[in-house]
Scaffold this active site. Structure first.
Site: not given
Ligand code: NAD
Ligand code: UD1
Length: 333
Positions: A124, A149, A153
């Site tokens: 991330s 969290y 990472k």
């Molecule tokens: P998600 O929660 O939709 O997908 C993660 C999946 O992993 C889920 O289906 C969950 O059931 C499964 N899981 C969790 N722990 C497990 C375990 N111990 N064994 C087997 N399955 C398990 O999340 P996502 O948004 O698809 O994210 C995928 C990856 O990307 C995650 O590692 C997340 O931290 C990373 N990531 C996501 C975002 C985001 O904004 N979505 C941003 C940066 C990084």
């Molecule tokens: C957030 C997490 C980040 C994580 C990411 C995953 C926090 C502080 N950061 O990032 O660690 O990796 O999600 O997707 O939680 N906003 C509003 N109103 C809302 C929601 C969000 O104004 O109801 C604004 C926030 O202030 C920000 C932007 O929208 O400026 C994006 O927010 P968000 O989608 O939560 O993402 P991040 O803050 O970038």
């Protein structure tokens, strides 16, 4: 030869499975469904017309994971499995360290046992903490994450760097995602947050659906063009394509390499709201609220390294992200 997707039933994993199957890869999913639905593999099959076998298991369960490697010729792994809710990680840090770290360590051990040498990891942009400047590039220091969290990472990246340094045969790609949004254009796959959404896009779609009555915009006094926070929103289908390119890269490169996956463009909260309104012909009521603790003013990717070395660029617009997010919201209940 198959690609194993841990967490493959989740939001990003399911979109990546569709992308890989469509490109002719064989895919195996492993998920314990702690944050996803058992319906997802069927939807992947429906979209691609190809099998997406699923193992319901916890990645920390070495015996169960070994069974996957025994029954399939796993050539590469994309490791999505992990817990990802920032707020929950502050309240239950041990759950996050135990789940995210143990899953990775178990996976690495099983991969080594079955001579699987290619690993793509879902990292991330949060690993950069509070960066000294934007856009953020991969040479900038990591660290200073504000929550457990994010620290999982960071720790996993370090574990993978150490593992790659110790094993010259290993190929590791660390993908640092910026802000994934959007959904599959079919409306069959997307993200379904539990409870009140923390992230901006799902909150907006729930306001549009009448589930919440207005959006709280967290802060309008940031040093940004319109005073609201700026982020790099990336369509989940573009992100999925990035995994394909990363797999190809890992075929020919050894060692560990980190890549930002973002568009390279920052949009403010108000930009997103207005794009959503334009794309969907709706009005989103909003209220300006105080800044959210831990938020940075502006954060977007330098996406040049991924363009140069992975031959990957995003293609989808902010309006497409908004249209696809809204289609999914209407379909997901
Ligand atoms: P998600 O929660 O939709 O997908 C993660 C999946 O992993 C889920 O289906 C969950 O059931 C499964 N899981 C969790 N722990 C497990 C375990 N111990 N064994 C087997 N399955 C398990 O999340 P996502 O948004 O698809 O994210 C995928 C990856 O990307 C995650 O590692 C997340 O931290 C990373 N990531 C996501 C975002 C985001 O904004 N979505 C941003 C940066 C990084
Ligand atoms: C957030 C997490 C980040 C994580 C990411 C995953 C926090 C502080 N950061 O990032 O660690 O990796 O999600 O997707 O939680 N906003 C509003 N109103 C809302 C929601 C969000 O104004 O109801 C604004 C926030 O202030 C920000 C932007 O929208 O400026 C994006 O927010 P968000 O989608 O939560 O993402 P991040 O803050 O970038």
């Amino acid at each position: 030869m198959a690609v194993l997707l841990t967490g493959g039933a989740g939001y990003i994993g399911s979109h990546t499975a569709v992308e890989l199957l469509s490109a002719g890869y064989q895919v195996v999913l492993a998920d314990n469904f702690c944050n996803s639905s058992p319906q997802v593999p069927r939807r992947i099959e429906q979209l691609t017309g190809k099998p997406a076998p699923i193992y319901q298991l916890d990645v920390r369960d070495a015996d169960a994971l070994e069974q996957v490697f025994k029954e399939n010729q796993v050539d590469a792994v994309i490791h999505f499995a992990g817990l990802k809710a920032v707020g929950e990680s502050v309240e239950r840090p041990l759950l996050y360290y135990r789940n995210n770290l143990d899953a990775t360590l178990t996976l690495l051990e099983v991969m080594a046992k079955y001579s699987c040498h290619r690993l793509i990891f879902s990292s991330s942009a949060t690993v950069y903490g509070d960066p000294e400047r934007v856009p953020v590039n991969e040479d900038m220091p990591v660290g200073g994450c504000s929550n457990p969290y994010g620290r999982t990472k960071l720790m996993i990246e370090q574990i993978l760097l150490d593992a790659a340094a110790a094993d010259p045969g290993l190929s590791v790609v660390l993908l640092r995602y910026f802000n994934p949004v959007g959904a599959h254009p079919s409306g069959l796959l997307g993200e379904k947050p539990n409870g009140i959404p923390n992230n901006l896009m799902p909150y907006i779609t729930q306001v549009a659906a009448g589930i919440r009555d207005h959006l709280n915009v967290f802060g309008n006094d940031y040093p940004t063009p319109d005073g609201t926070g700026v982020r790099d929103y990336i369509h989940v289908c573009d992100l999925a394509e990035g995994h394909l390119r990363a797999l190809e890269y890992a075929e020919t490169h050894r060692g560990a390499e980190a890549f930002n996956l973002g568009t390279g463009v920052g949009y403010s909260v108000l930009d997103v709201v207005h794009a959503f309104e334009r794309a969907n012909g709706l009005t989103i009521p909003l209220v300006f609220a105080p800044r959210r603790a831990g938020d940075l003013p502006a954060y977007w990717a330098d996406a040049e390294k991924a363009a140069r070395l992975l031959n990957w660029r995003t293609r989808r617009s902010l309006e497409q992200m908004c249209a696809d997010s809204w289609r999914w919201q209407r379909n997901c209940d």
